[in-house]
Structure formats: C-alpha cells, structure tokens
Design a protein around this motif. Structure first.
Motif, PDB file in Angstrom:
ATOM      1  N   UNK A 170       4.388   9.790  -5.918  1.00  0.00           N
ATOM      2  CA  UNK A 170       3.682   8.668  -5.286  1.00  0.00           C
ATOM      3  C   UNK A 170       4.506   7.382  -5.388  1.00  0.00           C
ATOM      4  N   UNK A 171       5.001   7.111  -6.591  1.00  0.00           N
ATOM      5  CA  UNK A 171       5.703   5.847  -6.810  1.00  0.00           C
ATOM      6  C   UNK A 171       7.064   5.814  -6.120  1.00  0.00           C
ATOM      7  N   UNK A 228      -3.262   5.703 -12.187  1.00  0.00           N
ATOM      8  CA  UNK A 228      -1.903   6.259 -12.284  1.00  0.00           C
ATOM      9  C   UNK A 228      -1.763   7.137 -13.526  1.00  0.00           C
ATOM     10  N   UNK A 267       6.281   0.522 -12.951  1.00  0.00           N
ATOM     11  CA  UNK A 267       5.058   1.158 -12.435  1.00  0.00           C
ATOM     12  C   UNK A 267       4.828   2.509 -13.124  1.00  0.00           C
ATOM     13  N   UNK A 295      -9.049   6.441  -8.486  1.00  0.00           N
ATOM     14  CA  UNK A 295      -9.478   5.035  -8.318  1.00  0.00           C
ATOM     15  C   UNK A 295     -10.971   4.939  -8.048  1.00  0.00           C
ATOM     16  N   UNK A 316      -6.077   0.417 -11.443  1.00  0.00           N
ATOM     17  CA  UNK A 316      -4.889   1.042 -10.839  1.00  0.00           C
ATOM     18  C   UNK A 316      -4.059   1.735 -11.918  1.00  0.00           C
ATOM     19  N   UNK A 317      -3.886   1.006 -13.025  1.00  0.00           N
ATOM     20  CA  UNK A 317      -3.096   1.586 -14.121  1.00  0.00           C
ATOM     21  C   UNK A 317      -3.747   2.875 -14.636  1.00  0.00           C
ATOM     22  N   UNK A 365      -9.061  -4.856 -11.571  1.00  0.00           N
ATOM     23  CA  UNK A 365      -8.395  -4.045 -10.542  1.00  0.00           C
ATOM     24  C   UNK A 365      -7.067  -3.504 -11.060  1.00  0.00           C
ATOM     25  N   UNK A 366      -6.340  -4.371 -11.776  1.00  0.00           N
ATOM     26  CA  UNK A 366      -5.065  -3.906 -12.341  1.00  0.00           C
ATOM     27  C   UNK A 366      -5.298  -2.755 -13.315  1.00  0.00           C
ATOM     28  N   UNK A 421      -1.441  11.672  -3.371  1.00  0.00           N
ATOM     29  CA  UNK A 421      -2.156  10.518  -2.810  1.00  0.00           C
ATOM     30  C   UNK A 421      -3.664  10.696  -2.958  1.00  0.00           C
ATOM     31  N   UNK A 434      -4.675  10.188  -6.535  1.00  0.00           N
ATOM     32  CA  UNK A 434      -4.652   8.764  -6.900  1.00  0.00           C
ATOM     33  C   UNK A 434      -5.905   8.055  -6.377  1.00  0.00           C
ATOM     34  N   UNK A 435      -6.234   8.290  -5.099  1.00  0.00           N
ATOM     35  CA  UNK A 435      -7.400   7.608  -4.514  1.00  0.00           C
ATOM     36  C   UNK A 435      -8.693   8.075  -5.180  1.00  0.00           C
TER      37      UNK A 435
END
Lengths: 168, 264
Positions: free
Chosen positions: A126-127, A115, A27, A164, A111-112, A107-108, A157, A160-161
């Motif tokens: 986070x991870x 991150x 990840x 996204x 997310x990548x 979506x992947x 967090x 990250x959100x």
C-alpha cells in the motif's frame, strides 16, 4: 577536483530518492528518527557500493527493508517505540486550535492504527504504491509474481479501508 | 465485449499496462459509462487513501548528501585500519610460530613452560569417570557412568510400574546407566548405583561390561537380573537389539527357573 560519474549519479539519486524513501520509512515504521537513520544508512551503503544498481529505486527500498527488519529484530528499545506509535510523541508541527487538534489527533491515530493492523506485506504494498511504485517495481522489491500484484494490492487497500472503518 | 474484470479496471486506474488485451479493454471503457464510472471511483478512493496517509506525515529530519558521503568514506577508512591491524596480528602470530619452531629459542622455551604448567594442573584434577565411586553422589535425570569392578550392583529403590529397564552386555570397560523420560536421581554406591525413579514411564538403559564377574539388578528389593561369569538369569526377555528388557513392575526372579537360554 572534478566529481566522478558515480558521485554525480549518487548525488542525483539522493536528491530525488531520499525524501521519498524517508517518507515511506516513516509511514512504515511510525518512527521519524528510525526512518531517518535507515534512509541515511541505505544511501551510505549505496555510496560504498561504488556503482549505481540497474534499478536504483528498487535497490534502495530492498536495502531499507532489510535494515528495517534488522533494526526491529535487534533493538528492544526500538520495538517498544514502534509499538507505542503514538502520534502525540512524534508530531513536531505547531499545535493547531484545540478542537481541530483533537480531531486531527484522532484521525492520525486511526490511520496509524489501521496501518498497524495490516500485515507487513500489505503495508509495504500500500505504502510503496502511494510512493508511485509500478506493479513491476512492487513485484521486484517484495519478491512477488508481477501478475499477482494487482490482486494483492486490491486486498491490501480493502484491508486498510476496513481497518479504518472498524476504528471507533 | 463483456465488462473487463475488476482487476483490469484497477490496473487502468493505477495507470498500469494491460499487455495484449489493453487495446480491447480501452476500446470497451471508452464506450462504457459504467466502467468509466468504476475507474473514476477507484481513483477517487486512491486519492482519499493518499489524503489519509498524508495525515501521519510530519516534518522529517533532513540529511545532507555531503554528510552521507563523508560517513561512507569514514567507514571505508575505518575498514582499512581494521584490515591493517588484523594483518599485523596475523603476521605476529606466524612469526611467533616460526620462532617457536626453532630448537633452543626463548619463545620455544616459554611455550614448553606453558604446556608443562598446563599438564601439571591437569594432573592435580582427578578425572571424574576413572575415580572409584566411594561417596554417594546424586546426578539428577541424566545418568551415570563408572568403571566396572568385579562386582556390580544396580538397584532401583523406587520405581514406577510402567517403566522398564534394558540391560545390554557390552564390550566396554564402563558401566553406564541412563534414563529416557521420567525423572530419576542416581547415587553411586561402593559396588554400583542406586536409582530413585520418580517418573512413571522411564526407560533405563544399562550398559554392562562383559568383563564384570558378578552383576545384579534389583527393583524394589526384587532381583530381576543376575550375571555370574557368562551366565545370565533374568525375568526379562531378550529383544532383537540384544538387550534384556525388564519391566520396572517385574516380579522377583524365580530361584528355580532355568534361564540357560540367556547364557552369553
């Protein structure tokens, strides 16, 4: 020949910690081969150490972080692979139906990308938290003051959100 | 009690201990629907994050614990071999040194032969500093050093008006001219050096041996410094470090000007 107490502990640690370490490293890096190499090397170092550290979980992640950093610094080729981080190159599962595959890929990728936008510390916080690390363990592994972990984690967090959401 | 802080609620959602205030916070949360709702939302958000993160997971390569142990053991073995080789080389070197110390030994003769060869080779290479500067040579930007003869001429053939030259009389046998800033090309001449200064604001340091009988510094054809025996004449001023500071845009040295205060 009977196995030494250390070897028994080592095997137990490997069984419980190796899967979570390699998942975390994957990840973190987006590179399955690199994650596997570093996770194995971390356990090789633990075996060479000859005794279990007081906090094996923190020790393993700290060593893995150092190896990851060294690897990123050393190998330009590796860096280019990390920069690419295209899930299309790393996914090995059987391909789903075309529409679902497209959506899943997007979506992947999102997310990548989210991150990747985080700072190294935010990404690690986070991870590792998602691997079940407590605030105290996070403070130890990332050299933070324990009382500040909650605040830093909340920021990570949010970052990250937000990353996204910003992703088209 | 007021509502706990967001960080406290976050810690509760994460299952973290709150220390001394934990019982108060928990008592409040049990009776506060709003805080319970906040914690539930936080946990739901964490679960959504985990779902998203799991999207990038894939089947990862597995490793066998036995393979890892074998790798660690093999490396330990390699280290042992490397250590033995290093120790062997060390013993050989010490032994050779001991044998070479014995007069009349063949090792000693061989070492002496090697050193003699090295000395011969060195003797055939002229030393660049001690050799008299007979041919023009250009050295960009760094400076030059050459042995002082009875007469030394330092000529600035093209100079910017903002730079300066600092001439210091020293007790060394070598004349040295270096520049800081700007760009300059140095060409050694029969009696000294010609400097082509391209930079607009370079400082040139001239180290002039006191043993030099006659020395002259010219800028664009203007004489700005002379040394005749122990007598110094210059358009520059003596600074606190003992250097004569002459602007590159300096005017010609007046023939009738008495500079006896600059005598050394």
């Amino acid at each position: 020949m009977s196995e030494s107490p250390f070897e028994g502990d080592f095997r137990a640690a490997f069984a419980t910690r190796f899967p979570e370490l390699i998942r975390y490293l994957h990840r973190l890096s987006g590179d399955a081969a690199l994650a596997s190499d570093i996770a194995q090397e971390t356990f090789v170092r633990l075996y060479q150490r000859g005794e279990m550290p007081a906090d094996a979980r923190a020790w393993l992640v700290t060593v893995a972080h150092n190896l990851f950093r060294d690897e990123c610094r050393r190998a330009t080729r590796r860096r280019s692979l990390l920069a690419r981080r295209d899930p299309a190159y790393t996914l090995a599962d059987a391909p789903p139906a075309p529409d679902a595959a497209l959506e899943s890929d997007e979506r992947q990728r999102a997310v990548r990308a989210a991150l990747d936008q985080l700072s190294e510390r935010d990404r690690q916080l986070l991870l590792l938290r998602h691997e079940g690390y407590s605030y105290r363990e996070l403070a130890t592994v990332l050299s933070l003051v324990e009382s500040s972990v909650g605040t830093l984690l909340a920021r990570a967090r949010i970052a990250f959100r937000r990353a996204l959401e910003e992703k088209p | 009690m007021m509502h706990p802080s967001t960080m406290d609620l976050q810690a509760l959602a994460d299952g973290e201990p709150l220390g001394a205030r934990e019982s108060d916070v928990l008592a409040h949360v049990r009776s506060c629907a709003e805080c319970q709702h906040s914690i539930a939302e936080m946990r739901a958000a964490h679960e959504r994050d985990e779902e998203l993160l799991s999207l990038i997971d894939r089947r990862l390569p597995t490793a066998s614990v036995n393979a890892v142990i074998a790798r660690a053991a093999a490396r330990r073995g390699t280290r042992g071999i490397r250590g033995a080789i290093a120790a062997g080389i060390g013993i050989l070197i010490v032994s050779a040194a001991a044998v070479a110390a014995v007069p009349g030994s063949p090792v000693r003769a061989y070492v002496e032969h090697l050193f003699a060869h090295t000395r011969d080779s060195a003797a055939t290479i002229p030393h660049p500093v001690t050799q008299a500067p007979i041919a023009p040579r250009e050295t960009p930007n760094v400076g030059v050093s050459f042995p002082a003869g009875s007469r030394v001429e330092i000529v600035f053939s093209r100079a910017g008006v903002q730079g300066r030259v600092r001439v210091t009389v020293v007790d060394t046998p070598m004349v040295r001219v270096t520049n800081h800033g700007g760009t300059a090309a140095y060409r050694l001449t029969l009696h000294g050096v010609t400097i082509d200064s391209v930079g607009s604001n370079a400082t040139f340091e001239v180290m002039l041996p006191s043993t030099v009988g006659r020395a002259i510094v010219r800028i664009d054809g203007r004489t700005v410094f002379t040394k005749n025996g122990t007598r110094i004449r210059t358009t520059g001023a003596l600074d606190s470090t003992g250097a004569y500071v002459i602007p590159l845009g300096a005017t010609r040295l007046p023939v009738d000007r008495d500079l006896s205060q600059n005598r050394i």
